[in-house]
Motif scaffolding. Structure first.
Motif, PDB file in Angstrom:
ATOM      1  N   THR A 219      12.593 -14.592  48.414  1.00  0.00           N
ATOM      2  CA  THR A 219      13.478 -13.475  48.081  1.00  0.00           C
ATOM      3  C   THR A 219      14.901 -14.008  48.014  1.00  0.00           C
ATOM      4  O   THR A 219      15.372 -14.655  48.953  1.00  0.00           O
ATOM      5  CB  THR A 219      13.406 -12.359  49.144  1.00  0.00           C
ATOM      6  OG1 THR A 219      12.076 -11.819  49.181  1.00  0.00           O
ATOM      7  CG2 THR A 219      14.395 -11.243  48.835  1.00  0.00           C
TER       8      THR A 219
ATOM      9  N   ARG B  87      11.448 -12.428  44.393  1.00  0.00           N
ATOM     10  CA  ARG B  87      12.105 -11.112  44.441  1.00  0.00           C
ATOM     11  C   ARG B  87      13.619 -11.294  44.381  1.00  0.00           C
ATOM     12  O   ARG B  87      14.164 -12.265  44.925  1.00  0.00           O
ATOM     13  CB  ARG B  87      11.736 -10.365  45.731  1.00  0.00           C
ATOM     14  CG  ARG B  87      10.364  -9.732  45.665  1.00  0.00           C
ATOM     15  CD  ARG B  87       9.958  -9.127  46.998  1.00  0.00           C
ATOM     16  NE  ARG B  87      10.876  -8.110  47.501  1.00  0.00           N
ATOM     17  CZ  ARG B  87      10.878  -6.837  47.105  1.00  0.00           C
ATOM     18  NH1 ARG B  87      10.025  -6.431  46.185  1.00  0.00           N
ATOM     19  NH2 ARG B  87      11.723  -5.968  47.654  1.00  0.00           N
TER      20      ARG B  87
ATOM     21  N   ASP C 275      14.920  -6.111  42.044  1.00  0.00           N
ATOM     22  CA  ASP C 275      13.898  -5.350  42.750  1.00  0.00           C
ATOM     23  C   ASP C 275      14.508  -4.348  43.727  1.00  0.00           C
ATOM     24  O   ASP C 275      13.988  -3.255  43.918  1.00  0.00           O
ATOM     25  CB  ASP C 275      12.979  -6.307  43.522  1.00  0.00           C
ATOM     26  CG  ASP C 275      12.237  -7.260  42.601  1.00  0.00           C
ATOM     27  OD1 ASP C 275      11.350  -6.806  41.869  1.00  0.00           O
ATOM     28  OD2 ASP C 275      12.570  -8.467  42.603  1.00  0.00           O
TER      29      ASP C 275
ATOM     30  N   GLU D 169      15.173   0.856  46.437  1.00  0.00           N
ATOM     31  CA  GLU D 169      14.195   0.100  45.668  1.00  0.00           C
ATOM     32  C   GLU D 169      14.508   0.319  44.191  1.00  0.00           C
ATOM     33  O   GLU D 169      14.172   1.353  43.620  1.00  0.00           O
ATOM     34  CB  GLU D 169      12.775   0.579  45.998  1.00  0.00           C
ATOM     35  CG  GLU D 169      12.314   0.289  47.411  1.00  0.00           C
ATOM     36  CD  GLU D 169      11.869  -1.165  47.584  1.00  0.00           C
ATOM     37  OE1 GLU D 169      11.700  -1.875  46.557  1.00  0.00           O
ATOM     38  OE2 GLU D 169      11.687  -1.586  48.745  1.00  0.00           O
TER      39      GLU D 169
ATOM     40  N   ALA E 220      13.451  -1.571  41.640  1.00  0.00           N
ATOM     41  CA  ALA E 220      12.150  -1.718  40.978  1.00  0.00           C
ATOM     42  C   ALA E 220      12.250  -1.942  39.469  1.00  0.00           C
ATOM     43  O   ALA E 220      11.450  -1.411  38.699  1.00  0.00           O
ATOM     44  CB  ALA E 220      11.280  -0.490  41.285  1.00  0.00           C
TER      45      ALA E 220
END
Length: 362
Positions: A163, A192, A234, A329, A331
């Motif tokens: 991440t 991520r 993300d 989030e 996303a």
């Protein structure tokens, strides 16, 4: 020990520091030196600019030094439209590196300051067609310098689930790191990307939340940027000044890393992301040192809260954002409407040199 060809190579080279189990800091002296140097070299290699040309851009300080170093290295003129936040340390370095600084008048309104700089850049371009606008906020050429960084990180950490956490800024740093890391991800394992923003930035829709103490505008913007790939993110963290201060102080106290305020915000977000998934390795970006923030941040260390006492406010929509720290989030959602440059943004294609015009330093 091997010698470098120019100081830009030393200043731009990052250090990977292990802070804790599964937590790493990618520390730079001046991160934007990488992007400016690679961008200028690419422009020279492709013939879009030539030695002797003058490069122009707007900056609040860090990119100004980076561009001046690149121009010094490659024999180019440098013209910087400087924010009101440019301090004497930056101004004097620019002067000695041969760069021209075009300062904005004093202002406590960062949005007004940024708008003034954009207007000044357009006025200069209209007056002198020999200038090349570097467009650090819009041109993907600034991402090229982060490819070797991504390769170094992956070589050092191996094929771990990763991440990456860091300031969004112009889109040429964390966005580029994630792009190059993802290109080498093992099958079924995706890096991520967690972006860090200040409140008041249009980039991820927090312009309706004012932070009266904001001095971390370099990781966000009051105007739309053209090279931020919103769908690549993300998660997004928005941190106010107080939360970022606590992250910076903790980073220095616990790990002896003296870094800027955006690094403190990224440190705070990285620790939180690590706590949510201990099976992932978390790497956060510290883009500059803490010297610019001695008086405004580190001298106020008694105001810092223990980071373990802080937690982000979880939100499902940017309308729910609230100080001092929020997390969402993202996303892979697209850019908010206000973050999309409109047709009146006047982001021109790189201009060709007029026939018969000899390039000059300007």
């Amino acid at each position: 020990m091997s010698a470098v060809e120019h100081v830009a190579d030393a200043v731009g080279r990052p250090d990977l520091i292990r802070l804790d189990d599964g937590l790493y800091c990618l520390r730079f002296e001046t991160m934007k030196v990488l992007s400016a140097d690679a961008a200028v070299r690419h422009l020279l290699d492709t013939g879009r600019i030539a030695p002797g040309d003058t490069l122009l851009d707007s900056s609040s300080g860090i990119y100004a030094i980076a561009l001046a170093l690149a121009c010094h290295r490659y024999g180019l003129g440098c013209h910087v439209v400087g924010s009101t936040t440019v301090d004497d340390a930056v101004r004097i370095q620019l002067e000695l590196l041969g760069a021209r600084l075009d300062p904005m008048p004093p202002s406590d309104d960062l949005k007004l300051d940024q708008s003034r700089r954009v207007a000044r850049v357009h006025a200069l371009l209209a007056a002198d067609p020999r200038l090349h606008w570097m467009r650090q906020y819009h041109d993907d050429v600034h991402q090229l310098g982060y490819r070797p960084v991504a390769e170094t990180v992956r070589d050092a950490l191996g094929p771990v689930p990763l991440t990456v956490v860091g300031g969004v800024g112009s889109g040429a740093s964390t966005g580029a790191l994630a792009r190059y890391l993802r290109a080498a991800d093992p099958p079924g394992r995706r890096t991520r990307l967690v972006g860090v923003q200040p409140f008041g930035s249009v980039t991820f829709g927090s312009e309706h939340v004012a932070d009266p103490d904001i001095i971390i505008a370099g990781i966000g913007s009051s105007i739309p940027f053209g090279n931020v790939e919103h769908a690549a993110y993300d998660v997004v963290h928005w941190t106010g000044f107080g939360a970022a201060l606590s992250g910076s102080v903790a980073l220095l106290r616990r790990h002896a890393v003296f870094a800027g305020l955006s690094a403190g915000a990224a440190h705070l977000a990285a620790c939180w992301e690590r706590s949510l998934d201990v099976d992932r390795t978390v790497l956060f970006v510290a883009p500059d040192t803490g010297h610019r923030y001695v008086g405004g941040v580190f001298a106020r260390h008694t105001e810092a809260e223990p980071v373990e006492d802080l937690a982000p406010h979880p939100v499902g929509d940017t309308a729910e954002l609230a100080l001092p720290w929020s997390r969402m989030e993202w996303a892979g959602a697209p850019a908010p409407p206000a973050a999309v440059p409109g047709p009146d943004a006047a982001i021109p294609a790189p201009r060709a040199r007029p026939a018969g015009v000899h390039p000059g330093r300007g």
